[in-house]
Structures are given as C-alpha cells and as structure tokens.
Design a protein around this motif. Structure first.
Motif, PDB file in Angstrom:
ATOM      1  N   ARG A  97      33.604 -33.944 -27.914  1.00 26.22           N
ATOM      2  CA  ARG A  97      33.621 -33.814 -26.456  1.00 26.22           C
ATOM      3  C   ARG A  97      32.309 -33.215 -25.996  1.00 26.22           C
ATOM      4  O   ARG A  97      31.913 -32.153 -26.481  1.00 26.22           O
ATOM      5  N   ASP A  98      31.657 -33.883 -25.077  1.00 24.55           N
ATOM      6  CA  ASP A  98      30.392 -33.387 -24.546  1.00 24.55           C
ATOM      7  C   ASP A  98      30.663 -32.624 -23.248  1.00 24.55           C
ATOM      8  O   ASP A  98      30.538 -33.171 -22.153  1.00 24.55           O
ATOM      9  N   GLU A 132      29.855 -33.212 -19.008  1.00 23.30           N
ATOM     10  CA  GLU A 132      30.850 -33.109 -17.941  1.00 23.30           C
ATOM     11  C   GLU A 132      30.367 -32.155 -16.850  1.00 23.30           C
ATOM     12  O   GLU A 132      30.516 -32.434 -15.652  1.00 23.30           O
ATOM     13  N   HIS A 133      29.788 -31.034 -17.263  1.00 20.07           N
ATOM     14  CA  HIS A 133      29.276 -30.064 -16.295  1.00 20.07           C
ATOM     15  C   HIS A 133      28.090 -30.639 -15.509  1.00 20.07           C
ATOM     16  O   HIS A 133      27.973 -30.423 -14.299  1.00 20.07           O
ATOM     17  N   LEU A 185      29.349 -33.108 -12.947  1.00 21.29           N
ATOM     18  CA  LEU A 185      29.998 -32.397 -11.854  1.00 21.29           C
ATOM     19  C   LEU A 185      28.967 -31.769 -10.934  1.00 21.29           C
ATOM     20  O   LEU A 185      29.065 -31.872  -9.696  1.00 21.29           O
ATOM     21  N   ALA A 186      27.968 -31.125 -11.513  1.00 22.60           N
ATOM     22  CA  ALA A 186      26.912 -30.503 -10.706  1.00 22.60           C
ATOM     23  C   ALA A 186      26.164 -31.550  -9.883  1.00 22.60           C
ATOM     24  O   ALA A 186      25.844 -31.318  -8.700  1.00 22.60           O
ATOM     25  N   LYS A 187      25.882 -32.702 -10.473  1.00 20.73           N
ATOM     26  CA  LYS A 187      25.160 -33.756  -9.755  1.00 20.73           C
ATOM     27  C   LYS A 187      25.956 -34.236  -8.545  1.00 20.73           C
ATOM     28  O   LYS A 187      25.404 -34.410  -7.450  1.00 20.73           O
ATOM     29  N   LEU A 189      36.012 -32.869 -11.300  1.00 21.82           N
ATOM     30  CA  LEU A 189      36.622 -31.565 -11.567  1.00 21.82           C
ATOM     31  C   LEU A 189      38.021 -31.745 -12.152  1.00 21.82           C
ATOM     32  O   LEU A 189      38.380 -31.101 -13.146  1.00 21.82           O
ATOM     33  N   ALA A 190      38.801 -32.641 -11.546  1.00 20.92           N
ATOM     34  CA  ALA A 190      40.158 -32.891 -12.034  1.00 20.92           C
ATOM     35  C   ALA A 190      40.133 -33.407 -13.470  1.00 20.92           C
ATOM     36  O   ALA A 190      40.887 -32.936 -14.330  1.00 20.92           O
ATOM     37  N   GLY A 191      39.256 -34.352 -13.750  1.00 19.00           N
ATOM     38  CA  GLY A 191      39.159 -34.887 -15.106  1.00 19.00           C
ATOM     39  C   GLY A 191      38.745 -33.835 -16.112  1.00 19.00           C
ATOM     40  O   GLY A 191      39.255 -33.787 -17.243  1.00 19.00           O
ATOM     41  N   HIS A 192      37.816 -32.978 -15.718  1.00 17.37           N
ATOM     42  CA  HIS A 192      37.311 -31.905 -16.580  1.00 17.37           C
ATOM     43  C   HIS A 192      38.448 -30.963 -16.984  1.00 17.37           C
ATOM     44  O   HIS A 192      38.626 -30.642 -18.168  1.00 17.37           O
TER      45      HIS A 192
END
Length: 230
Positions: free
Chosen positions: A181-182, A186-187, A190-192, A206-209
C-alpha cells in the motif's frame, strides 16, 4: 492555580500519558483489567492522579468501566470501527470542504510542508515504536492541516476526537497489512485535490483513504479467534 493544584494536574497528565501509551503500544491489550494498584505501580504515584487519568481515558474511548468490576481496556470492535470511520468521513469531509472555501495561501503552504515532512518519514522503515510515533505525529499534522481553515473550533475539536478514537485501529493496521500500500501516494493525491480546490474529489479520496485502513483492520478482527468477544 496554586502550587499543589498544579502539581496534582501535572501528575494526572503523566499518569494519562503512561497508561495511554501502554494501551496504544499493546502493553495493555484489549480487554485487560486495570486495577488501581497495578496502575499506581506502573505510574509510580498515588491513586488520585491515576483515577483522573482513567476518567480522561474513558472519555477518549480507550478505557471502559464495568459495573462492579472496575476498569478495563476497551475491546476492539469491527462495529465500532465502522461507526467511527463513517462518521469521520462525513465530519472531516465537511471540514475539508469549508477549508477549501475559506483557506488562504498560508493554509496551502502548511499543507505542502506537512505533506513533505510526512513523506520523509515512511511508515515501514526500521526503528520500532519510536519510528512509528514520529510517523504518527507527522501524519496527524498533515490531516490537521487539511481542515485547519474551516473556521469552526467545534468542528476541529470533533475531528481531533475522532482521530484519537481511531488511533489503536490505525496502529493495528500497520501490523496486519498483507498487500503493498502506497500511503504516501494516497496523501499526495488527497493534498492535490484539496489544493486544486476540488471538494468532491477531495472528499472521495478521503473516504477511500479511511475505508482502506478500516477494511484491513475489520478483516483481521473478523478472523482473529484469539481476541476476546466484545
């Protein structure tokens, strides 16, 4: 505050930190009984600050009171994890949406800087508990940065409480991941989305994370025959 009251508060804070750390790192496992004498020996202090610390830990959901049986470490529960995760997605999604609407350049810079610091601290590098504690601290900084511009102290307080409630589950996810898992990717995604002011995409990511982490832990709890029943 007088000296005696300040000293009492300081001892209570120390007891809270010692017991909380023992719960989070698994030294006091789910369902473990918490007799006062044992905790007093662990903390090296009298019963009063230990009692105050337990009250705080009950409020945080890490400890529960059993009628006529005293305190114990709260059990891990797939149902509780699902409930917290769904509520967290809604609450933090709203906080991110408001931050996207109200955030300024300084808010954007803070997101970029906290993401960079988080990326410098991989979760899976050697270093034991201290290494994960550093990652966890920077992880918290990043998620706080995303919601920091929502202009609602009550909303931010709720986000913080929900983050704390998922702490044990998040730590457990570190030990039960069985597929690559990377998390940093993911972060970054989300930030982008947040910096692009794309609220629907940010909320979806966010929900997927959060659901990925919850799914890993829920699967483990469903198959863990050694765990005491909640």
């Amino acid at each position: 505050m007088n000296t005696a009251a300040s000293s009492k508060s300081s001892l209570s804070e120390q007891a809270w930190s010692i017991i909380r750390t023992a719960i989070l790192n698994g030294a006091l496992g789910p369902g473990a009984a918490l007799p006062f004498q044992m905790l007093q020996n662990m903390c090296g202090m009298s019963v009063s600050p230990v009692r105050e610390a337990l009250t705080r830990l009950v409020d945080a959901g890490l400890v529960e009171v059993e009628h006529n049986r005293g305190y114990r470490v709260t059990l891990l529960s797939s149902a509780e994890l699902h409930d917290i995760t769904m509520f967290r997605i809604k609450v933090e999604g709203w906080a991110i949406e408001k931050s996207i609407e109200l955030g300024d350049a300084e808010w954007e810079v803070n997101i970029v800087s906290t993401l960079h610091r988080l990326g410098l601290t991989p979760r899976d590098t050697p270093g034991g508990e201290g290494q994960f504690d550093l990652w966890e601290s920077r992880h918290l900084e990043f998620h706080r940065a995303l919601t920091a511009a929502c202009n609602s102290p009550l909303l931010l307080q709720t986000c913080a409480q929900l983050y704390d409630k998922t702490d044990r589950y998040r730590r457990l996810s570190q030990t039960v991941e069985n597929t690559p898992r990377d998390a940093h990717a993911e972060h970054k995604d989300l930030a982008k989305a947040v910096l692009d002011r794309n609220a629907p995409e940010a909320k979806k990511l966010l929900a997927g994370h959060y659901q990925r982490t919850a799914g890993l832990v829920a699967g483990y709890l469903a198959n863990d025959t050694t765990a005491p029943a909640a």
